[in-house]
Design a protein around this motif. Structure first.
Motif, short mmCIF file in Angstrom:
data_model
loop_
_atom_site.label_atom_id
_atom_site.label_comp_id
_atom_site.label_asym_id
_atom_site.label_seq_id
_atom_site.Cartn_x
_atom_site.Cartn_y
_atom_site.Cartn_z
N GLY A 304 0.81 -1.22 0.00
CA GLY A 304 0.00 0.00 0.00
C GLY A 304 0.83 1.26 0.00
O GLY A 304 1.83 1.39 -0.72
N ASN A 305 0.46 2.20 0.86
CA ASN A 305 1.13 3.49 0.91
C ASN A 305 2.40 3.48 1.76
O ASN A 305 3.07 4.50 1.89
CB ASN A 305 0.18 4.56 1.45
N VAL A 349 -4.55 0.31 3.48
CA VAL A 349 -5.38 0.62 2.32
C VAL A 349 -6.40 -0.49 2.09
O VAL A 349 -7.59 -0.24 1.85
CB VAL A 349 -4.50 0.82 1.07
N TYR A 416 -9.43 4.69 7.05
CA TYR A 416 -8.00 4.53 6.79
C TYR A 416 -7.21 4.81 8.06
O TYR A 416 -7.25 5.92 8.60
CB TYR A 416 -7.58 5.48 5.67
#
Length: 451
Positions: A304-305, A349, A416
């Motif tokens: 993900g991030n 995410v 989130y």
């Protein structure tokens, strides 16, 4: 109508493949499965007593499912009858059952063991066709499958049959089968007086990957390449196994087990294991594009991030595979899988997406607040679309503190939750700072309201 003759393999046809001729005739010749066929085990004790019961034999190809069914029929003094779910239908099932019924009537209660190969290929109606005949004892049902019975077979059929799991054969088991095949003068290659070196034997056993049929098939091809009274050397075996691939079974249990292993190795940050499982799948014939798709999913689901570059890298690897093919594409996939395994991990995410989807699917279709609506026409503006919207770029820190972007009914939701991993730790710090600004804005509004 044959009486037990189908159970007797002693007169093997010389035109049959070597694997068929060398099929074990009794438990003494049967290789592997000690967890099922050792003294004290339920199946072994049942065989010793000559009591057959309906069962599902679940295991990889070449582990002896058909052979075991034949041995069970012989021990229980049942006529062995076989159908394949690949070719048969309900009509064939009815005919087999009718033969069993006639057999029992005409030959003093003689039983029939009906062996159904690839039983998972039968649909629900076809599987249901066995049930009454299992119930009334017309047949002893033995189904063979390479698929997980819990998913592939009806609960009604599973409840009437015990499930036994067969395992891939050990290397020593394969070696014994190969040695016997070379020396056996009645059913094997013994009349040709061939020899098999230890290195060749080990190569064949390793190549077999636990599959006795595959080992014997390659041995037979290699034997055809050499003259009588000679040694089957490693070069002959290498030539014979040129087109041999490891077990993968696209769409079956091995397919999903190996993909699962690769995914879990990536998630567990083990680049070496992830690369191993990926190459195992490629070696087994898996479509590289399918692997590329799975890597893209892992980039979003497990990284993900925490490292957004992972998604770009996997997409690039997919592009290389599509544009250039092999071997450049596979090398790009290897680069991607190693990067994913070594990258910082976050499933924030993935969890946020699932939570948001759950909320959306379980709640009404809330209206878009007026200040967030588009106002492209005079009519829309007259209805106050866009009125009160705060343009973030005109606000301090380019953030409209205290603004609500949700439907009114869902204000202050959070899906989130970034983790302290890689870049996501910085995202987490920024969002916490913005929440602090929101809190200050709300306090100022509260004070303003009181004054």
């Amino acid at each position: 109508m044959s009486l037990l003759s189908d159970n007797d393999d002693s007169s093997a046809n010389s035109n049959q493949p070597l694997a068929a001729r060398m099929r074990p005739r009794d438990l003494d010749e049967y290789a592997g499965q000690p967890h099922l066929l050792s003294p004290g085990r339920p199946l072994f004790e049942s065989l010793q007593r000559g009591n057959a019961h309906s069962m599902i034999l679940w295991g990889p190809p070449g582990t002896g499912k058909t052979t075991l069914a034949r041995i069970i029929a012989r021990h229980s003094r049942c006529e062995f009858e076989s159908i394949s779910a690949v070719l048969a239908g309900v009509k064939d099932i009815r005919q087999a059952v009718e033969r069993a019924r006639q057999r029992r009537k005409e030959f003093n209660g003689l039983g029939t063991l009906l062996f159904v190969d690839e039983v998972h290929r039968f649909n629900k109606a076809q599987q249901d066709a066995f049930l009454p005949h299992i119930e009334d004892g017309t047949i002893v049902f033995v189904g063979a499958t390479t698929e997980n019975p819990s998913f592939a077979l009806n609960n009604a059929l599973l409840s009437r049959a015990r499930t036994y799991v067969l395992k891939s054969l050990e290397k020593d088991d394969i070696c014994k089968l190969l040695t016997d095949a070379v020396s056996d003068k009645e059913r094997g290659l013994g009349k040709r007086q061939l020899t098999l070196s230890e290195d060749s034997l080990n190569m064949l056993a390793a190549m077999a990957d636990g599959d006795a049929r595959r080992a014997l098939n390659v041995l037979e091809i290699a034997a055809d390449l050499v003259p009588d009274e000679s040694c089957i050397d490693e070069s002959s075996i290498e030539f014979a196994m040129q087109d041999s691939v490891r077990r993968f079974d696209a769409g079956g249990d091995y397919f999903y087990d190996q993909i699962s292993a690769m995914h879990k190795a990536v998630r567990g940050s083990s680049p070496d294991a992830a690369l191993y499982w990926m190459t195992r799948m490629l070696d087994g014939g898996c479509d590289p594009i399918y692997i590329a798709r799975r890597l893209v999913r892992m980039a979003s689901e497990d990284i993900g991030n925490a490292d957004p570059r992972a998604l770009s890298l996997t997409m690039s690897a997919w592009d290389v595979q599509t544009r250039l093919g092999s071997p450049e594409g596979e090398l790009a996939l290897a680069q991607a899988v190693i990067y994913l395994a070594a990258a910082p991990k976050s499933n924030a995410v993935y969890m946020a997406y699932n939570q948001a989807m759950q909320e959306v699917s379980s709640s009404p279709s809330h209206e878009v607040p007026l200040h967030l609506r588009n106002a492209p026409t005079k009519l829309a503006k007259s209805l106050d679309h866009g009125t009160g919207y705060r343009y973030a770029h005109d606000e301090p820190e380019r953030y409209a503190a205290g603004e609500n972007y949700f439907p009114v009914e869902l204000a202050e939701r959070q899906y989130y939750f970034p983790v302290d991993s890689g870049l996501e730790s910085k995202i987490k710090s920024k969002l916490e700072h913005l929440k602090m600004l929101d809190s200050k804005s709300q306090q100022q509004r509260y004070r303003g309201g009181q004054s």
